[in-house]
Design a protein around this motif. Sequence first.
Motif, PDB file in Angstrom:
ATOM      1  N   TYR A  51       0.801  -1.228   0.000  1.00  0.00           N
ATOM      2  CA  TYR A  51       0.000   0.000   0.000  1.00  0.00           C
ATOM      3  C   TYR A  51       0.830   1.273   0.000  1.00  0.00           C
ATOM      4  O   TYR A  51       0.305   2.354   0.193  1.00  0.00           O
ATOM      5  N   GLN A  52       2.123   1.153  -0.175  1.00  0.00           N
ATOM      6  CA  GLN A  52       2.951   2.354  -0.233  1.00  0.00           C
ATOM      7  C   GLN A  52       4.004   2.201  -1.318  1.00  0.00           C
ATOM      8  O   GLN A  52       4.285   1.106  -1.776  1.00  0.00           O
ATOM      9  N   ARG A  53       4.579   3.319  -1.662  1.00  0.00           N
ATOM     10  CA  ARG A  53       5.607   3.341  -2.686  1.00  0.00           C
ATOM     11  C   ARG A  53       6.851   2.601  -2.201  1.00  0.00           C
ATOM     12  O   ARG A  53       7.258   2.746  -1.047  1.00  0.00           O
ATOM     13  N   ALA A  54       7.461   1.832  -3.046  1.00  0.00           N
ATOM     14  CA  ALA A  54       8.673   1.090  -2.698  1.00  0.00           C
ATOM     15  C   ALA A  54       9.886   2.022  -2.689  1.00  0.00           C
ATOM     16  O   ALA A  54       9.898   3.058  -3.346  1.00  0.00           O
ATOM     17  N   GLY A  55      10.905   1.635  -1.932  1.00  0.00           N
ATOM     18  CA  GLY A  55      12.169   2.360  -1.931  1.00  0.00           C
ATOM     19  C   GLY A  55      12.264   3.499  -0.945  1.00  0.00           C
ATOM     20  O   GLY A  55      13.276   4.191  -0.897  1.00  0.00           O
ATOM     21  N   ILE A  56      11.228   3.727  -0.142  1.00  0.00           N
ATOM     22  CA  ILE A  56      11.254   4.799   0.852  1.00  0.00           C
ATOM     23  C   ILE A  56      12.228   4.398   1.956  1.00  0.00           C
ATOM     24  O   ILE A  56      12.245   3.241   2.378  1.00  0.00           O
ATOM     25  N   PRO A  57      13.037   5.337   2.473  1.00  0.00           N
ATOM     26  CA  PRO A  57      13.957   4.995   3.551  1.00  0.00           C
ATOM     27  C   PRO A  57      13.230   4.359   4.745  1.00  0.00           C
ATOM     28  O   PRO A  57      12.058   4.631   4.993  1.00  0.00           O
ATOM     29  N   ASP A  58      13.959   3.539   5.491  1.00  0.00           N
ATOM     30  CA  ASP A  58      13.384   2.799   6.617  1.00  0.00           C
ATOM     31  C   ASP A  58      12.813   3.696   7.704  1.00  0.00           C
ATOM     32  O   ASP A  58      11.798   3.366   8.315  1.00  0.00           O
ATOM     33  N   ILE A  59      13.478   4.805   7.965  1.00  0.00           N
ATOM     34  CA  ILE A  59      13.036   5.720   9.013  1.00  0.00           C
ATOM     35  C   ILE A  59      12.986   7.129   8.433  1.00  0.00           C
ATOM     36  O   ILE A  59      13.935   7.581   7.790  1.00  0.00           O
ATOM     37  N   LEU A  60      11.883   7.820   8.662  1.00  0.00           N
ATOM     38  CA  LEU A  60      11.733   9.233   8.301  1.00  0.00           C
ATOM     39  C   LEU A  60      11.705  10.011   9.601  1.00  0.00           C
ATOM     40  O   LEU A  60      10.951   9.669  10.511  1.00  0.00           O
ATOM     41  N   VAL A 101      14.728  16.293  12.357  1.00  0.00           N
ATOM     42  CA  VAL A 101      15.830  16.612  13.264  1.00  0.00           C
ATOM     43  C   VAL A 101      16.114  18.102  13.162  1.00  0.00           C
ATOM     44  O   VAL A 101      16.539  18.586  12.115  1.00  0.00           O
ATOM     45  N   ASN A 102      15.845  18.816  14.250  1.00  0.00           N
ATOM     46  CA  ASN A 102      16.076  20.263  14.290  1.00  0.00           C
ATOM     47  C   ASN A 102      15.387  20.967  13.118  1.00  0.00           C
ATOM     48  O   ASN A 102      15.939  21.865  12.496  1.00  0.00           O
ATOM     49  N   GLY A 103      14.201  20.518  12.801  1.00  0.00           N
ATOM     50  CA  GLY A 103      13.422  21.150  11.749  1.00  0.00           C
ATOM     51  C   GLY A 103      13.758  20.685  10.346  1.00  0.00           C
ATOM     52  O   GLY A 103      13.216  21.208   9.379  1.00  0.00           O
ATOM     53  N   HIS A 104      14.635  19.717  10.216  1.00  0.00           N
ATOM     54  CA  HIS A 104      15.042  19.236   8.905  1.00  0.00           C
ATOM     55  C   HIS A 104      14.552  17.808   8.667  1.00  0.00           C
ATOM     56  O   HIS A 104      14.619  16.963   9.553  1.00  0.00           O
ATOM     57  N   PHE A 105      14.123  17.560   7.436  1.00  0.00           N
ATOM     58  CA  PHE A 105      13.688  16.218   7.037  1.00  0.00           C
ATOM     59  C   PHE A 105      14.913  15.325   6.863  1.00  0.00           C
ATOM     60  O   PHE A 105      15.875  15.696   6.186  1.00  0.00           O
ATOM     61  N   VAL A 106      14.859  14.141   7.479  1.00  0.00           N
ATOM     62  CA  VAL A 106      15.959  13.186   7.371  1.00  0.00           C
ATOM     63  C   VAL A 106      15.389  11.813   7.024  1.00  0.00           C
ATOM     64  O   VAL A 106      14.531  11.293   7.740  1.00  0.00           O
ATOM     65  N   GLY A 107      15.859  11.235   5.940  1.00  0.00           N
ATOM     66  CA  GLY A 107      15.524   9.872   5.562  1.00  0.00           C
ATOM     67  C   GLY A 107      16.699   8.976   5.901  1.00  0.00           C
ATOM     68  O   GLY A 107      17.837   9.263   5.517  1.00  0.00           O
ATOM     69  N   ILE A 108      16.436   7.907   6.642  1.00  0.00           N
ATOM     70  CA  ILE A 108      17.507   7.018   7.093  1.00  0.00           C
ATOM     71  C   ILE A 108      17.254   5.619   6.532  1.00  0.00           C
ATOM     72  O   ILE A 108      16.273   4.969   6.904  1.00  0.00           O
ATOM     73  N   GLU A 109      18.120   5.186   5.655  1.00  0.00           N
ATOM     74  CA  GLU A 109      18.064   3.833   5.119  1.00  0.00           C
ATOM     75  C   GLU A 109      19.049   2.990   5.923  1.00  0.00           C
ATOM     76  O   GLU A 109      20.244   3.289   5.956  1.00  0.00           O
ATOM     77  N   LEU A 110      18.555   1.974   6.601  1.00  0.00           N
ATOM     78  CA  LEU A 110      19.390   1.130   7.450  1.00  0.00           C
ATOM     79  C   LEU A 110      19.916  -0.066   6.665  1.00  0.00           C
ATOM     80  O   LEU A 110      19.161  -0.714   5.937  1.00  0.00           O
ATOM     81  N   LYS A 111      21.193  -0.342   6.844  1.00  0.00           N
ATOM     82  CA  LYS A 111      21.816  -1.493   6.195  1.00  0.00           C
ATOM     83  C   LYS A 111      22.827  -2.115   7.152  1.00  0.00           C
ATOM     84  O   LYS A 111      23.402  -1.437   7.997  1.00  0.00           O
ATOM     85  N   THR A 112      23.044  -3.407   6.993  1.00  0.00           N
ATOM     86  CA  THR A 112      24.140  -4.054   7.690  1.00  0.00           C
ATOM     87  C   THR A 112      25.434  -3.593   7.017  1.00  0.00           C
ATOM     88  O   THR A 112      25.404  -2.872   6.013  1.00  0.00           O
ATOM     89  N   GLU A 113      26.558  -4.041   7.535  1.00  0.00           N
ATOM     90  CA  GLU A 113      27.840  -3.649   6.932  1.00  0.00           C
ATOM     91  C   GLU A 113      27.972  -4.115   5.489  1.00  0.00           C
ATOM     92  O   GLU A 113      28.642  -3.465   4.692  1.00  0.00           O
ATOM     93  N   VAL A 114      27.319  -5.202   5.145  1.00  0.00           N
ATOM     94  CA  VAL A 114      27.452  -5.739   3.792  1.00  0.00           C
ATOM     95  C   VAL A 114      26.201  -5.517   2.938  1.00  0.00           C
ATOM     96  O   VAL A 114      26.202  -5.829   1.746  1.00  0.00           O
ATOM     97  N   LEU A 156      16.068   1.594  -6.591  1.00  0.00           N
ATOM     98  CA  LEU A 156      14.936   2.409  -6.165  1.00  0.00           C
ATOM     99  C   LEU A 156      15.261   3.164  -4.869  1.00  0.00           C
ATOM    100  O   LEU A 156      14.888   4.332  -4.711  1.00  0.00           O
ATOM    101  N   GLN A 157      15.949   2.523  -3.941  1.00  0.00           N
ATOM    102  CA  GLN A 157      16.373   3.218  -2.729  1.00  0.00           C
ATOM    103  C   GLN A 157      17.351   4.333  -3.070  1.00  0.00           C
ATOM    104  O   GLN A 157      17.237   5.446  -2.541  1.00  0.00           O
ATOM    105  N   ASP A 158      18.289   4.072  -3.958  1.00  0.00           N
ATOM    106  CA  ASP A 158      19.232   5.101  -4.395  1.00  0.00           C
ATOM    107  C   ASP A 158      18.501   6.281  -5.028  1.00  0.00           C
ATOM    108  O   ASP A 158      18.846   7.443  -4.787  1.00  0.00           O
ATOM    109  N   TYR A 159      17.487   5.981  -5.831  1.00  0.00           N
ATOM    110  CA  TYR A 159      16.700   7.030  -6.470  1.00  0.00           C
ATOM    111  C   TYR A 159      16.017   7.907  -5.414  1.00  0.00           C
ATOM    112  O   TYR A 159      16.063   9.137  -5.486  1.00  0.00           O
ATOM    113  N   ASN A 160      15.380   7.288  -4.429  1.00  0.00           N
ATOM    114  CA  ASN A 160      14.685   8.053  -3.396  1.00  0.00           C
ATOM    115  C   ASN A 160      15.654   8.870  -2.551  1.00  0.00           C
ATOM    116  O   ASN A 160      15.357  10.016  -2.196  1.00  0.00           O
ATOM    117  N   ILE A 161      16.810   8.320  -2.238  1.00  0.00           N
ATOM    118  CA  ILE A 161      17.836   9.071  -1.501  1.00  0.00           C
ATOM    119  C   ILE A 161      18.249  10.292  -2.310  1.00  0.00           C
ATOM    120  O   ILE A 161      18.350  11.403  -1.780  1.00  0.00           O
TER     121      ILE A 161
END
Length: 105
Positions: free
Chosen positions: A29-38, A41-54, A60-65
């Motif tokens: 029901y939502q668009r794919a590739g959106i960062p894991d956490i929106l 922070v101090n009035g600024h929009f921050v998208g956080i894509e979480l990944k393991t070290e590898v 699509l994630q790169d596009y949204n970033i």
Amino acid sequence: MTEAQFQSKVIKFLNDHHIYHVKVWGGGYQRAGIPDILACVNGHFVGIELKTEVGRTSKLQDYNISRIRESKGTAIVLRPSGFEKFKEWIRGEMELRREQESILS
């Protein structure tokens, strides 16, 4: 550390610092590739894509970033090795906010 374990640490940190955030749960029901956490922070929009070290981001994630950055927001791929630096950045933003509020009051 799994991505789910890392996610719990990041969310706990954001909660501990009273930072507004939303965990995005991917689904049909939502668009794919959106960062894991929106977050805001101090009035600024921050998208956080979480990944393991590898872990790798998808195209699509790169596009949204890229789109978030083009819109003057902040978008990051956060890995456990960068968590301490991320926490320092957040603490710095929170301190800046306190300084701004003291000037305006």
